[in-house]
Design a protein around this motif. Structure first.
Motif, PDB file in Angstrom:
ATOM      1  N   VAL A  63       1.161  -0.591   0.173  1.00  0.00           N
ATOM      2  CA  VAL A  63       0.001  -0.063  -0.091  1.00  0.00           C
ATOM      3  C   VAL A  63       0.595   1.235  -0.334  1.00  0.00           C
ATOM      4  O   VAL A  63       0.564   2.081  -0.969  1.00  0.00           O
ATOM      5  CB  VAL A  63      -0.883   0.282   0.638  1.00  0.00           C
ATOM      6  N   ALA A  64       2.281   0.995   0.637  1.00  0.00           N
ATOM      7  CA  ALA A  64       2.708   2.391   0.950  1.00  0.00           C
ATOM      8  C   ALA A  64       3.450   2.466  -0.311  1.00  0.00           C
ATOM      9  O   ALA A  64       3.812   3.649  -1.311  1.00  0.00           O
ATOM     10  CB  ALA A  64       3.960   1.913   1.825  1.00  0.00           C
ATOM     11  N   ILE A  65       4.114   1.890  -1.375  1.00  0.00           N
ATOM     12  CA  ILE A  65       4.427   1.709  -2.124  1.00  0.00           C
ATOM     13  C   ILE A  65       3.696   2.056  -3.545  1.00  0.00           C
ATOM     14  O   ILE A  65       3.883   2.978  -4.524  1.00  0.00           O
ATOM     15  CB  ILE A  65       5.200   0.133  -3.107  1.00  0.00           C
ATOM     16  N   GLY A  66       2.566   2.167  -3.477  1.00  0.00           N
ATOM     17  CA  GLY A  66       0.951   1.621  -4.814  1.00  0.00           C
ATOM     18  C   GLY A  66       0.829   3.221  -3.981  1.00  0.00           C
ATOM     19  O   GLY A  66       0.401   4.658  -4.981  1.00  0.00           O
ATOM     20  N   ALA A  67       0.985   4.135  -2.812  1.00  0.00           N
ATOM     21  CA  ALA A  67       0.715   5.216  -2.299  1.00  0.00           C
ATOM     22  C   ALA A  67       1.873   5.863  -3.463  1.00  0.00           C
ATOM     23  O   ALA A  67       1.690   7.882  -4.064  1.00  0.00           O
ATOM     24  CB  ALA A  67       0.218   5.744  -1.092  1.00  0.00           C
ATOM     25  N   ALA A  68       3.167   5.814  -2.963  1.00  0.00           N
ATOM     26  CA  ALA A  68       4.021   7.037  -3.447  1.00  0.00           C
ATOM     27  C   ALA A  68       4.036   6.676  -4.977  1.00  0.00           C
ATOM     28  O   ALA A  68       4.541   7.849  -6.019  1.00  0.00           O
ATOM     29  CB  ALA A  68       5.157   5.981  -3.237  1.00  0.00           C
ATOM     30  N   ALA A  77      -4.146   2.508   3.052  1.00  0.00           N
ATOM     31  CA  ALA A  77      -4.986   2.507   2.261  1.00  0.00           C
ATOM     32  C   ALA A  77      -6.375   3.498   2.463  1.00  0.00           C
ATOM     33  O   ALA A  77      -6.619   4.597   1.610  1.00  0.00           O
ATOM     34  CB  ALA A  77      -5.335   1.629   1.910  1.00  0.00           C
ATOM     35  N   SER A  78      -6.461   3.670   4.353  1.00  0.00           N
ATOM     36  CA  SER A  78      -7.809   4.497   4.021  1.00  0.00           C
ATOM     37  C   SER A  78      -7.488   6.159   4.515  1.00  0.00           C
ATOM     38  O   SER A  78      -8.004   6.968   4.069  1.00  0.00           O
ATOM     39  CB  SER A  78      -8.429   4.102   5.772  1.00  0.00           C
TER      40      SER A  78
END
Ligand SMILES: Nc1ncnc2c1ncn2[C@@H]1O[C@H](COP(=O)(O)OP(=O)(O)O)[C@@H](O)[C@H]1O
Ligand SMILES: N[C@@H](CC(=O)OP(=O)(O)O)C(=O)O
Length: 385
Positions: free
Chosen positions: A157-162, A218-219
């Motif tokens: 999720v952190a990589i997805g956000a980045a 994710a939230s």
């Protein structure tokens, strides 16, 4: 479209599974997507590395444990890259150090601070499928850290956000989030949609299907997660913002096994809190029973450790190390009559309640470990069948 796909341990165990995953990733690339793949260690490897560490040292240093535990993810990443190249696509794998995926220095339970997406984006633009080791990071001094068990969901999720991903898909060995752990409750039903808050609560109260911090992230970034199976590849469960959900009060049941309760006579509460922090005790429930008597619910392993420390220092304390917690989750659950109904169900089945706690999204009962599966089955029958 940038698609982040995370694969858990069971989905990557053995060359046959790795080949299936490689084929799926390539298929998704060929549909016109830029693919970032986050991998866990092959199933069972992290557990066996922990056992090997314990054979060498009963209390290994966090730094050395992280050096060891981070190895499994690197094996999956390199093998998957090879499998994808074998299918004729370009693939490159990176570990946390190569990507400078920065965390704090809390070994074995580190928190992600910063991810620079440039290297990933550059490789995506050069038509590579980018594979990244989950679960690991590096601290300011370049030491390898890990994010806590199950932490590669959080990496994804952190990589997805980045990288500003359009989609985050987490692939596992079940085809969605169920009303209770389907390994325990055979009649558990698949949930199509669940809100971030409910999923955070389910994970926090013991449903290991997703790492709690991954859902919190994710939230925060409002990125929906699609949790699905790497075996059937069927549509799974969407974890998303509450506004888009249909209303239903009770969503699921979670369990935590192996808890213990300590009843401690301690003059000064601040000092007790300091001692808990010093000894790294993760408290699940803290109650003041009388003036200088406190009750602490924690994992059995932590409780036994703390018990020994305090006993040595001459404190008087009692331990009950045969407990578990069962929780029923649903938005607004505490403000209707469900908690009362659940308490009655336990009473009428002669299941002793050690303590009850609740918040807006869950109600939890601490009961004997032996009664946990039975209580889960009874609640499930009453609420979902
Ligand atoms: N409510 C739930 N819904 C679905 N699976 C659950 C639930 N609670 C616990 N689980 C368990 O989570 C497992 C998947 O998580 P995990 O073993 O960590 O997979 P992975 O290695 O893919 O990350 C499932 O096999 C299932 O037994
Ligand atoms: N390999 C690590 C990290 C992880 O997230 O694994 P999985 O995705 O298989 O739960 C662990 O076992 O804790």
């Amino acid at each position: 479209m940038i698609v982040v796909q995370k694969f858990g341990g069971t989905s990557l165990k053995g060359s046959e599974r790795l080949r299936e995953v490689a084929k799926w990733v390539v298929k998704n690339k060929n549909e016109g997507n830029k693919m970032v793949v986050i991998v866990s260690a092959p199933g069972g490897m992290t557990d066996s590395l922990i056992n090997e560490a314990k054979e060498m040292n009963t209390n290994p240093k966090g730094r050395e444990l992280d050096m060891l535990l981070s190895v499994g993810e690197q094996i999956s990443a390199a093998l998957l890259a090879m499998g994808i190249e074998e299918l004729g696509e370009k693939a490159v794998s990176f570990n946390a150090s190569q990507l400078q995926l920065k965390t704090n220095g809390e070994h074995n339970n580190a928190k992600i601070l910063n991810i620079s997406p440039e290297k990933i984006l550059e490789n995506l633009n050069n038509d590579y499928i980018v594979i990244v080791t989950g679960f690991q990071g590096v601290d300011d001094e370049g030491n390898i850290t890990t994010l806590g068990r199950g932490g590669s969901d959080t990496s994804a999720v952190a990589i997805g956000a980045a990288v500003n991903a359009n989609k985050i898909e987490i692939y596992t060995d079940v085809d969605g989030v169920y009303t209770s752990d389907p390994r325990i409750i055979k009649n558990a039903k698949k949930i199509k949609n669940i809100s971030f808050d409910e999923m955070i609560e389910m994970a926090d109260k013991g449903s290991k299907v997703l790492h709690c911090r991954s859902v919190e992230l994710a939230s925060k970034y409002e990125i929906p997660i699609h949790l699905r199976s790497a075996f059937s590849w069927r549509e799974g469960t969407w974890i998303k913002k509450e506004k888009t959900m249909e209303n239903s009060v009770v969503r699921g049941i979670s369990n935590i096994n192996n808890l213990a309760n300590l009843k401690i006579n301690f003059k000064n509460m601040d000092e007790l809190v300091d001692r808990l922090e010093e000894n790294n005790i993760n408290v699940k429930l803290f109650q003041q029973l009388e003036n200088s008597k406190f009750s602490i619910l924690t994992e059995k392993e932590d409780a036994l450790r703390f018990y020994k420390v305090l006993k040595k220092d001459g404190y008087s304390l009692e331990i009950n190390d045969d407990l578990g917690m069962i929780s029923v989750i649903g938005l607004g659950i505490a403000s209707n009559n469900i908690p009362r109904k659940l308490t009655k169900i336990l009473n009428s089945n002669e299941i002793n309640i050690d303590s009850i706690s609740s918040n807006q999204t869950s109600v939890s009962y601490v009961i004997s470990q032996n009664n946990l599966n039975n209580a889960n089955a009874i609640f499930h029958r009453e609420l979902f069948e």
